[in-house]
Design a protein around this motif. Sequence first.
Motif, PDB file in Angstrom:
ATOM      1  N   PRO A 140     -16.757 -13.862   5.540  1.00 25.59           N
ATOM      2  CA  PRO A 140     -15.485 -13.717   4.824  1.00 25.59           C
ATOM      3  C   PRO A 140     -15.264 -12.251   4.460  1.00 25.59           C
ATOM      4  N   ALA A 141     -14.038 -11.896   4.158  1.00 28.27           N
ATOM      5  CA  ALA A 141     -13.698 -10.491   3.919  1.00 28.27           C
ATOM      6  C   ALA A 141     -14.557  -9.858   2.843  1.00 28.27           C
ATOM      7  N   THR A 142     -14.968 -10.624   1.845  1.00 28.06           N
ATOM      8  CA  THR A 142     -15.785 -10.083   0.754  1.00 28.06           C
ATOM      9  C   THR A 142     -17.171  -9.642   1.199  1.00 28.06           C
ATOM     10  N   LEU A 143     -17.552 -10.008   2.424  1.00 29.92           N
ATOM     11  CA  LEU A 143     -18.854  -9.619   2.963  1.00 29.92           C
ATOM     12  C   LEU A 143     -18.711  -8.962   4.331  1.00 29.92           C
ATOM     13  N   SER A 144     -17.496  -8.538   4.665  1.00 28.60           N
ATOM     14  CA  SER A 144     -17.211  -8.076   6.020  1.00 28.60           C
ATOM     15  C   SER A 144     -16.819  -6.602   6.061  1.00 28.60           C
ATOM     16  N   PRO A 145     -17.681  -5.734   6.596  1.00 32.09           N
ATOM     17  CA  PRO A 145     -17.282  -4.333   6.770  1.00 32.09           C
ATOM     18  C   PRO A 145     -16.148  -4.190   7.780  1.00 32.09           C
ATOM     19  N   GLU A 146     -16.076  -5.112   8.744  1.00 33.54           N
ATOM     20  CA  GLU A 146     -14.990  -5.049   9.717  1.00 33.54           C
ATOM     21  C   GLU A 146     -13.622  -5.183   9.040  1.00 33.54           C
TER      22      GLU A 146
ATOM     23  N   ILE B   5       0.847  -1.197   0.000  1.00 29.23           N
ATOM     24  CA  ILE B   5       0.000   0.000   0.000  1.00 29.23           C
ATOM     25  C   ILE B   5       0.881   1.245   0.000  1.00 29.23           C
ATOM     26  N   ASP B   6       1.897   1.247   0.842  1.00 32.67           N
ATOM     27  CA  ASP B   6       2.815   2.388   0.895  1.00 32.67           C
ATOM     28  C   ASP B   6       3.546   2.570  -0.433  1.00 32.67           C
ATOM     29  N   ALA B   7       3.759   1.470  -1.163  1.00 28.42           N
ATOM     30  CA  ALA B   7       4.427   1.536  -2.466  1.00 28.42           C
ATOM     31  C   ALA B   7       3.503   2.048  -3.564  1.00 28.42           C
ATOM     32  N   GLY B   8       2.220   2.244  -3.236  1.00 31.86           N
ATOM     33  CA  GLY B   8       1.287   2.820  -4.202  1.00 31.86           C
ATOM     34  C   GLY B   8       0.376   1.853  -4.911  1.00 31.86           C
ATOM     35  N   ALA B   9       0.217   0.621  -4.396  1.00 29.90           N
ATOM     36  CA  ALA B   9      -0.693  -0.337  -5.035  1.00 29.90           C
ATOM     37  C   ALA B   9      -2.060   0.295  -5.232  1.00 29.90           C
ATOM     38  N   LEU B  10      -2.552   0.222  -6.457  1.00 30.48           N
ATOM     39  CA  LEU B  10      -3.804   0.904  -6.795  1.00 30.48           C
ATOM     40  C   LEU B  10      -5.036   0.118  -6.375  1.00 30.48           C
ATOM     41  N   THR B  11      -4.918  -1.206  -6.298  1.00 28.97           N
ATOM     42  CA  THR B  11      -6.101  -2.002  -5.951  1.00 28.97           C
ATOM     43  C   THR B  11      -5.726  -3.142  -5.012  1.00 28.97           C
ATOM     44  N   VAL B  12      -6.743  -3.613  -4.285  1.00 29.67           N
ATOM     45  CA  VAL B  12      -6.624  -4.790  -3.417  1.00 29.67           C
ATOM     46  C   VAL B  12      -7.733  -5.755  -3.795  1.00 29.67           C
ATOM     47  N   MET B  13      -7.380  -7.021  -3.978  1.00 25.77           N
ATOM     48  CA  MET B  13      -8.391  -8.058  -4.177  1.00 25.77           C
ATOM     49  C   MET B  13      -8.659  -8.731  -2.837  1.00 25.77           C
ATOM     50  N   VAL B  14      -9.922  -8.732  -2.446  1.00 26.14           N
ATOM     51  CA  VAL B  14     -10.336  -9.274  -1.157  1.00 26.14           C
ATOM     52  C   VAL B  14     -10.857 -10.693  -1.355  1.00 26.14           C
ATOM     53  N   GLY B  15     -10.402 -11.606  -0.504  1.00 26.42           N
ATOM     54  CA  GLY B  15     -10.757 -13.009  -0.647  1.00 26.42           C
ATOM     55  C   GLY B  15     -11.931 -13.430   0.212  1.00 26.42           C
ATOM     56  N   HIS B  16     -12.375 -14.643  -0.027  1.00 32.06           N
ATOM     57  CA  HIS B  16     -13.470 -15.238   0.750  1.00 32.06           C
ATOM     58  C   HIS B  16     -12.843 -15.911   1.979  1.00 32.06           C
ATOM     59  N   ILE B  17     -12.199 -15.071   2.778  1.00 35.47           N
ATOM     60  CA  ILE B  17     -11.376 -15.524   3.898  1.00 35.47           C
ATOM     61  C   ILE B  17     -11.788 -14.764   5.156  1.00 35.47           C
ATOM     62  N   MET B  18     -12.087 -15.481   6.216  1.00 31.67           N
ATOM     63  CA  MET B  18     -12.374 -14.839   7.498  1.00 31.67           C
ATOM     64  C   MET B  18     -11.066 -14.516   8.229  1.00 31.67           C
ATOM     65  N   GLN B  19     -11.117 -13.492   9.062  1.00 33.21           N
ATOM     66  CA  GLN B  19     -10.013 -13.193   9.982  1.00 33.21           C
ATOM     67  C   GLN B  19     -10.676 -12.893  11.333  1.00 33.21           C
ATOM     68  N   PRO B  20     -11.012 -13.941  12.076  1.00 31.45           N
ATOM     69  CA  PRO B  20     -11.838 -13.766  13.276  1.00 31.45           C
ATOM     70  C   PRO B  20     -11.280 -12.770  14.281  1.00 31.45           C
ATOM     71  N   ALA B  21      -9.967 -12.748  14.477  1.00 30.56           N
ATOM     72  CA  ALA B  21      -9.395 -11.853  15.496  1.00 30.56           C
ATOM     73  C   ALA B  21      -9.693 -10.402  15.175  1.00 30.56           C
ATOM     74  N   TYR B  22      -9.500 -10.012  13.920  1.00 29.93           N
ATOM     75  CA  TYR B  22      -9.753  -8.617  13.572  1.00 29.93           C
ATOM     76  C   TYR B  22     -11.241  -8.311  13.419  1.00 29.93           C
ATOM     77  N   ILE B  23     -12.027  -9.291  13.018  1.00 30.87           N
ATOM     78  CA  ILE B  23     -13.477  -9.064  12.983  1.00 30.87           C
ATOM     79  C   ILE B  23     -13.964  -8.732  14.392  1.00 30.87           C
ATOM     80  N   ARG B  24     -13.508  -9.525  15.378  1.00 29.56           N
ATOM     81  CA  ARG B  24     -13.933  -9.284  16.761  1.00 29.56           C
ATOM     82  C   ARG B  24     -13.299  -8.013  17.320  1.00 29.56           C
TER      83      ARG B  24
END
Length: 383
Positions: free
Chosen positions: A261-267, A229-248
């Motif tokens: 999963p991240a594709t449906l997670s505002p968190e 991101i700091d290098a200037g990446a223009l886009t991020v592809m979000v996967g169908h992957i949960m990250q329970p620690a950060y969701i909570r």
Amino acid sequence: MSIFDKIKEKPFLLSDSDVQWVKDTLAGMTEKQKIGQIFCLCAREGTEQEIEDTLQVMEPGGIMYRPFTAEQAVNFTAMLDKAMKIPMLISANLEKGGNGIVSEGTMLGSPTEIAATDDVKFAERLGTICGREGAAVGANWAFAPIIDIDYNFRNPITNTRTFGSDPERVKNFGRAYVENVQKYKLAASIKHFPGDGRDERDQHLVTSINDFSCEEWDQTYGAAYQACIDAGALTVMVGHIMQPAYIRHFNPEIKDEDMMPATLSPELMQGLLRDKLGFNGLICTDATSMAGFTIPMSREKAVPLSIASGADMFLFTKNLAEDFEFMCKGVEEGVITKERLDEAVVRVLALKAALDLNKPRTLPTLESALQVLGCEEHKQWAR
């Protein structure tokens, strides 16, 4: 800060005239045209009939090329330019080299082979080959680099598609790819946020899980995403992957069964990616035909919820007309607010402006494409 102020900042860095093009283009669109812009479809045949069939339903904002011949890719790029009122984002899985978009492209090596050299110059070369050869046939968006970390050798997705199991190497090689591919006006798409490689699940078959604690994630996957991101990446592809620690972390009261999963997670898209990591570019879902996206809820609910939760672009469809109708219904019923729709469309248009698609440009020819694809320097690098 308004969305129009945000697109003047990193990674888009639009000029006042570019911002005005975004504003004017948005103002001239109907609601259905806006909804079309947030779809990125998959090219199957590369024919005029395919374009005509698509335009019966929508005018999409982007399309992905599966490997064509150079002639097919150049011709389809010209067809799209002629048929679409707004220039298209043209993407491909440029993970190993130019062979990700055309059969004549140079295959430098899988990310694991690149990482095995332990020399970041090979990641730089990979970005250069993908940028040059992709642009030669009309691409402007690389669905790469993969900055997943191969912690679990039984994971069916990561293995040779990653830069390995060392987080520092993944970070450095991913950043080098981003910096070099974007020199050729191809937007990098760092993927698959929030990071695959921890479990044994396959997103194509079921929602997968990144089980790291927040602290562990920050030091590994988070460090790789932050560097890119700091290098200037223009886009991020979000996967169908949960990250329970950060969701909570962002939603302490959430029940386990309500985690998405991240594709449906505002968190994850808003809380972690936008707010914590400071990503201001375009968020695209991974392929929504995967079971990892469709298992958590009905497709009718999931299609609009992905945009409502923070994605700006929706990748692929299962049924073109049906998914478009689901998205339209989501806007009509307020699942996607008018403001959220406009914000997503502005980021799609801002990406196009950042890639100079709003300016006069020369389309590739077969002769010019083959000249790049036959580049001796690329062949030497691949030997």
